[in-house]
Design an enzyme around this catalytic site. Structure first.
Site, PDB file in Angstrom:
ATOM      1  N   ARG A   6      -6.311  43.348 -11.539  1.00  0.00           N
ATOM      2  CA  ARG A   6      -6.439  42.698 -12.843  1.00  0.00           C
ATOM      3  C   ARG A   6      -6.587  41.198 -12.714  1.00  0.00           C
ATOM      4  O   ARG A   6      -7.435  40.574 -13.302  1.00  0.00           O
ATOM      5  CB  ARG A   6      -5.214  42.993 -13.708  1.00  0.00           C
ATOM      6  CG  ARG A   6      -5.197  44.372 -14.251  1.00  0.00           C
ATOM      7  CD  ARG A   6      -3.852  44.747 -14.762  1.00  0.00           C
ATOM      8  NE  ARG A   6      -2.926  44.971 -13.655  1.00  0.00           N
ATOM      9  CZ  ARG A   6      -1.765  45.544 -13.780  1.00  0.00           C
ATOM     10  NH1 ARG A   6      -1.338  45.907 -14.962  1.00  0.00           N
ATOM     11  NH2 ARG A   6      -0.998  45.741 -12.735  1.00  0.00           N
ATOM     12  N   LYS A  34      10.300  53.321  -9.199  1.00  0.00           N
ATOM     13  CA  LYS A  34      10.339  52.797 -10.564  1.00  0.00           C
ATOM     14  C   LYS A  34      11.048  53.774 -11.498  1.00  0.00           C
ATOM     15  O   LYS A  34      10.903  54.985 -11.370  1.00  0.00           O
ATOM     16  CB  LYS A  34       8.908  52.577 -11.090  1.00  0.00           C
ATOM     17  CG  LYS A  34       8.189  51.402 -10.474  1.00  0.00           C
ATOM     18  CD  LYS A  34       6.850  51.189 -11.173  1.00  0.00           C
ATOM     19  CE  LYS A  34       6.052  50.081 -10.515  1.00  0.00           C
ATOM     20  NZ  LYS A  34       4.692  49.973 -11.077  1.00  0.00           N
ATOM     21  N   SER A  76       1.194  48.966 -18.348  1.00  0.00           N
ATOM     22  CA  SER A  76       1.974  50.017 -19.011  1.00  0.00           C
ATOM     23  C   SER A  76       3.236  49.432 -19.631  1.00  0.00           C
ATOM     24  O   SER A  76       3.635  49.807 -20.735  1.00  0.00           O
ATOM     25  CB  SER A  76       2.357  51.099 -18.001  1.00  0.00           C
ATOM     26  OG  SER A  76       1.214  51.647 -17.401  1.00  0.00           O
ATOM     27  N   HIS A 101      -6.296  51.675 -17.010  1.00  0.00           N
ATOM     28  CA  HIS A 101      -6.398  52.736 -16.001  1.00  0.00           C
ATOM     29  C   HIS A 101      -7.695  53.527 -16.208  1.00  0.00           C
ATOM     30  O   HIS A 101      -8.423  53.812 -15.268  1.00  0.00           O
ATOM     31  CB  HIS A 101      -5.227  53.715 -16.113  1.00  0.00           C
ATOM     32  CG  HIS A 101      -3.886  53.160 -15.709  1.00  0.00           C
ATOM     33  ND1 HIS A 101      -2.833  53.051 -16.586  1.00  0.00           N
ATOM     34  CD2 HIS A 101      -3.423  52.697 -14.525  1.00  0.00           C
ATOM     35  CE1 HIS A 101      -1.780  52.554 -15.959  1.00  0.00           C
ATOM     36  NE2 HIS A 101      -2.103  52.328 -14.704  1.00  0.00           N
TER      37      HIS A 101
HETATM   38  P1  ADP Z   1       1.760  51.360  -9.392  1.00  0.00           P
HETATM   39  O1  ADP Z   1       3.226  51.515  -9.600  1.00  0.00           O
HETATM   40  O2  ADP Z   1       1.243  52.187  -8.245  1.00  0.00           O
HETATM   41  O3  ADP Z   1       1.289  49.940  -9.336  1.00  0.00           O
HETATM   42  P2  ADP Z   1       0.436  51.502 -11.986  1.00  0.00           P
HETATM   43  O4  ADP Z   1       0.212  52.688 -12.870  1.00  0.00           O
HETATM   44  O5  ADP Z   1       1.156  50.341 -12.547  1.00  0.00           O
HETATM   45  O6  ADP Z   1       1.123  52.071 -10.677  1.00  0.00           O
HETATM   46  O7  ADP Z   1      -0.963  50.978 -11.453  1.00  0.00           O
HETATM   47  C1  ADP Z   1      -1.826  51.791 -10.701  1.00  0.00           C
HETATM   48  C2  ADP Z   1      -3.063  50.993 -10.331  1.00  0.00           C
HETATM   49  O8  ADP Z   1      -3.810  50.721 -11.521  1.00  0.00           O
HETATM   50  C3  ADP Z   1      -2.762  49.621  -9.704  1.00  0.00           C
HETATM   51  O9  ADP Z   1      -3.730  49.341  -8.724  1.00  0.00           O
HETATM   52  C4  ADP Z   1      -2.895  48.671 -10.870  1.00  0.00           C
HETATM   53  O10 ADP Z   1      -3.305  47.375 -10.420  1.00  0.00           O
HETATM   54  C5  ADP Z   1      -4.005  49.335 -11.667  1.00  0.00           C
HETATM   55  N1  ADP Z   1      -3.933  48.967 -13.080  1.00  0.00           N
HETATM   56  C6  ADP Z   1      -2.895  49.045 -13.918  1.00  0.00           C
HETATM   57  N2  ADP Z   1      -3.210  48.564 -15.150  1.00  0.00           N
HETATM   58  C7  ADP Z   1      -4.494  48.167 -15.058  1.00  0.00           C
HETATM   59  C8  ADP Z   1      -5.423  47.534 -15.965  1.00  0.00           C
HETATM   60  N3  ADP Z   1      -5.066  47.190 -17.192  1.00  0.00           N
HETATM   61  N4  ADP Z   1      -6.653  47.255 -15.503  1.00  0.00           N
HETATM   62  C9  ADP Z   1      -6.997  47.561 -14.244  1.00  0.00           C
HETATM   63  N5  ADP Z   1      -6.197  48.123 -13.332  1.00  0.00           N
HETATM   64  C10 ADP Z   1      -4.959  48.425 -13.737  1.00  0.00           C
END
Ligand code: ADP
Length: 169
Positions: free
Chosen positions: A94, A45, A132, A21
């Site tokens: 990703r 979630k 996460s 992130h």
């Molecule tokens: P959501 O439930 O909205 O998907 P997340 O916190 O899982 O929330 O992800 C938010 C955004 O950050 C998404 O676009 C996800 O693809 C991106 N993201 C999550 N982890 C990574 C990572 N390791 N590298 C790049 N982008 C990420």
């Protein structure tokens, strides 16, 4: 003529925020005038951390980025953007596995408000496998997460994990 500021919104669950992130946040903050990280409070979630805890973690890890702000939102993302006078949604990509969901989300948001653009950032390849939920799984199994999350997030994860373990004693 008054110069228009490009305000971008990075929405997500951030449960918890990882170096993946943060990589996206840094890339976005170097391009846009302002980046508003916004935790979706209406997420379906089941989350490990409260909104307040996630806000705190995000604030600490972005302290040095002066054009980054942390907040949360309820309801439709497109309405939140309108309130913030933003037309840009930031998301991270990703791997191909992210594409289908992100594609659907971007087109849905466009249907809801045609003036909005979704901009995708690709993280450093070190973080392309990182999520996460993976981090939570590793800490649950007592693995080392130093390279996956900032120290404050590790602290919160250990605090939460310890609480869970104590419940069994
Ligand atoms: P959501 O439930 O909205 O998907 P997340 O916190 O899982 O929330 O992800 C938010 C955004 O950050 C998404 O676009 C996800 O693809 C991106 N993201 C999550 N982890 C990574 C990572 N390791 N590298 C790049 N982008 C990420």
């Amino acid at each position: 003529m008054k110069e228009k500021k490009n305000i971008a919104v990075y929405p997500g669950t951030f449960d918890p925020p990882t170096y993946g992130h943060l990589d996206i946040i840094k890339r976005a903050s170097s391009i846009f005038d302002k980046v508003i990280i916004s935790i979706s409070a209406d997420s379906v979630k089941n989350t490990t951390f409260s909104i307040k805890e996630r806000e705190e973690m995000l604030r600490v890890i972005t302290r040095e980025l002066k054009n980054v702000e942390v907040t949360s939102f309820k309801g439709l993302l497109v309405n939140f953007l309108k309130n913030k006078k933003s037309r840009i949604i930031i998301r991270g990509l990703r791997a191909v596995s992210d594409f289908e969901y992100e594609f659907q989300l971007a087109l849905t948001n466009r249907k809801l408000d045609n003036s909005i653009e979704t901009v995708f950032f690709i993280p450093d390849e070190t973080y392309t496998y990182l999520s996460s939920s993976l981090v939570k799984e590793i800490i649950r199994l007592n693995g080392n997460i130093d390279k996956l999350v900032p120290p404050i997030v590790k602290f919160y994860l250990e605090k939460k994990l310890k609480k869970t373990l104590d419940n069994y004693n």
